[in-house]
Design a protein around this motif. Structure first.
Motif, PDB file in Angstrom:
ATOM      1  N   UNK A 182      -3.305   6.990 -10.796  1.00 12.64           N
ATOM      2  CA  UNK A 182      -4.338   7.804 -10.171  1.00 12.64           C
ATOM      3  C   UNK A 182      -4.312   7.641  -8.656  1.00 12.64           C
ATOM      4  N   UNK A 183      -4.744   8.698  -7.965  1.00 17.85           N
ATOM      5  CA  UNK A 183      -4.917   8.626  -6.529  1.00 17.85           C
ATOM      6  C   UNK A 183      -6.241   7.971  -6.189  1.00 17.85           C
ATOM      7  N   UNK A 184      -6.281   7.265  -5.066  1.00 19.04           N
ATOM      8  CA  UNK A 184      -7.487   6.530  -4.689  1.00 19.04           C
ATOM      9  C   UNK A 184      -7.591   6.452  -3.168  1.00 19.04           C
ATOM     10  N   UNK A 187      -7.077   1.870   0.515  1.00 15.51           N
ATOM     11  CA  UNK A 187      -5.836   1.719   1.270  1.00 15.51           C
ATOM     12  C   UNK A 187      -5.075   0.466   0.888  1.00 15.51           C
ATOM     13  N   UNK A 188      -5.741  -0.510   0.248  1.00 11.45           N
ATOM     14  CA  UNK A 188      -5.047  -1.725  -0.158  1.00 11.45           C
ATOM     15  C   UNK A 188      -3.942  -1.407  -1.157  1.00 11.45           C
ATOM     16  N   UNK A 189      -4.176  -0.430  -2.023  1.00  5.39           N
ATOM     17  CA  UNK A 189      -3.185  -0.049  -3.022  1.00  5.39           C
ATOM     18  C   UNK A 189      -2.358   1.155  -2.584  1.00  5.39           C
ATOM     19  N   UNK A 191      -3.236   3.969  -1.810  1.00  5.33           N
ATOM     20  CA  UNK A 191      -3.760   5.229  -2.310  1.00  5.33           C
ATOM     21  C   UNK A 191      -3.420   5.523  -3.753  1.00  5.33           C
ATOM     22  N   UNK A 192      -2.767   4.570  -4.464  1.00  3.80           N
ATOM     23  CA  UNK A 192      -2.400   4.784  -5.870  1.00  3.80           C
ATOM     24  C   UNK A 192      -2.702   3.526  -6.666  1.00  3.80           C
ATOM     25  N   UNK A 193      -3.084   3.711  -7.921  1.00  9.18           N
ATOM     26  CA  UNK A 193      -3.290   2.557  -8.798  1.00  9.18           C
ATOM     27  C   UNK A 193      -3.149   3.010 -10.246  1.00  9.18           C
ATOM     28  N   UNK A 194      -2.860   2.054 -11.120  1.00  9.77           N
ATOM     29  CA  UNK A 194      -2.719   2.328 -12.548  1.00  9.77           C
ATOM     30  C   UNK A 194      -4.008   1.982 -13.271  1.00  9.77           C
ATOM     31  N   UNK A 195      -4.413   2.869 -14.154  1.00 14.08           N
ATOM     32  CA  UNK A 195      -5.631   2.668 -14.937  1.00 14.08           C
ATOM     33  C   UNK A 195      -5.382   3.173 -16.355  1.00 14.08           C
TER      34      UNK A 195
END
Length: 295
Positions: A182-184, A187-189, A191-195
Motif C-alpha cells: 500500500x501507498x502511505x 516517509x520512514x517507509x 511511502x510504501x508498506x506491506x499490510x
C-alpha cells in the motif's frame, strides 16, 4: 473494528550479505508478546492472532498486520528525511572551498597530493541504474556516524534499508491472510508498506515467507553502485478463536447489570414502582418488569 498489529523485521544487512542468507541475520518482533506470540527477537517468530466469533458462529473480529523492515547497523530511520542529501551537499561545499584555497596558493609544493585529498572529501557517489531508482539514485555513501565515506573497501558504511518485495506461502495459499503493498504518507517507509487482513475465524498455525531485497555496494571500474540481492525468511501465524464476551462482566454479550448498592442505590429510586422524575407526567400505566410486579 479490526485490530492493528505491527511486525518489525530487523535485518543485520552486513552479515546477511556476507552469508548470502537471512538465517540468523534477521530478528522479528511484534506487539502481541503478552498475548501468546513466540520467538520474539529471533528469526522464528510465531505471531499470535486472537480471533473471536458471535453466538451464531460468524466472525466477530479480524486482524490487520503491518510489516515494517529496518536495518541493523545503519543510520536510524529517525534522522531527517533529507539528512543524506544535506551531508552530501556539505561535502561538495567543503571541497569547493578547499579547491578555491588551493588556486590562490602561490607556493603549493605538491598540488596533485592536495587535489587527491579534495577528491576524498567529495566522497563516492553511487551510480544510478534502472534497478536502483528512487532514494538510492545518485546518493553518496554515508558512514554510520553520518560522515561521507571515502574508502568503501573498509565496509564501514550505512546500507540502504531492506525492502519487502513479496509475502507468500501457506497462509496466503490457504487464504488465511490477504497481503498487499500500500501507498502511505509515512516517509520512514519511503511511502510504501506491506499490510494484510487475517481471517481470524480459522484456528491453526500457518507459515508464510517474506522475500526481502538488500543492496550490496560493488565497484565496476571507477563506478560504485548498489547491487540488489534477494533473500527470503520464514515466519508464522498462530490463529486462536474464542466467543466474543463482554469486557466489563467477563460473560456473554448483553446488557450491563445495574447494581443495587453504593452509588447505584441513590439512582435506584427513579426506577421503583410509582416513582417518576420531577416534571414528568404520569399516564397511569407502567412498564412491566419494575420492582414489586410479579412476572
Amino acid at each position: 473494528m479490526a485490530q492493528q498489529l505491527a511486525i518489525i523485521v530487523l535485518v543485520d544487512i552486513g552479515n546477511a550479505l556476507e552469508a548470502n542468507s537471512l538465517r540468523d541475520n534477521v530478528y522479528l518482533f511484534d506487539n502481541m508478546k503478552l498475548h501468546g506470540s513466540e520467538g520474539q527477537g529471533t528469526g522464528d517468530l510465531v505471531t499470535a492472532i486472537h480471533g473471536a466469533y458471535w453466538r451464531d458462529g460468524s466472525q466477530a473480529t479480524e486482524q490487520v498486520l503491518n510489516w515494517l523492515p529496518y536495518s541493523l547497523g545503519s543510520l536510524p530511520p529517525t534522522v531527517p528525511r533529507g539528512y543524506e542529501s544535506e551531508r552530501a551537499r556539505q561535502s561538495d561545499v567543503r571541497a569547493l572551498e578547499e579547491l578555491d584555497a588551493l588556486t590562490v596558493k602561490p607556493d603549493a609544493h605538491d598540488p596533485a597530493a592536495e587535489l587527491s585529498e579534495i577528491r576524498k572529501a567529495v566522497g563516492t557517489r553511487v551510480k544510478t541504474t534502472r534497478r536502483t531508482k528512487g532514494r538510492l539514485s545518485g546518493q553518496k555513501v554515508i558512514g554510520l556516524t553520518g560522515e561521507i565515506v571515502t574508502d568503501t573497501s573498509a565496509g564501514t558504511y550505512s546500507y540502504p534499508a531492506p525492502v519487502i518485495t513479496d509475502i507468500y506461502g501457506q497462509a496466503v495459499d490457504e487464504k488465511i491472510m490477504y497481503p498487499a503493498e500500500y501507498g502511505s504518507p509515512d516517509l520512514v517507509t519511503d511511502g510504501w508498506y506491506w499490510s494484510a487482513t487475517v481471517d481470524s475465524s480459522r484456528p491453526g498455525t500457518y507459515s508464510y515467507s517474506m522475500r526481502i531485497q538488500l543492496h550490496r555496494l560493488v565497484r565496476r571500474g571507477s563506478e560504485a553502485l548498489w547491487e540488489p540481492v534477494n533473500l527470503t525468511c520464514e515466519s508464522a501465524l498462530k490463529v486462536t478463536s474464542e466467543p466474543k464476551f463482554n469486557g466489563f462482566t467477563g460473560s456473554g454479550m448483553g446488557l450491563l447489570p445495574i447494581g443495587s448498592s453504593g452509588s447505584s442505590s441513590q439512582g435506584a429510586e427513579y426506577f421503583q414502582q410509582g416513582s417518576q422524575q420531577p416534571g414528568a407526567q404520569s399516564f397511569g400505566t407502567q412498564q412491566p418488569g419494575f420492582a414489586g410486579e410479579e412476572r
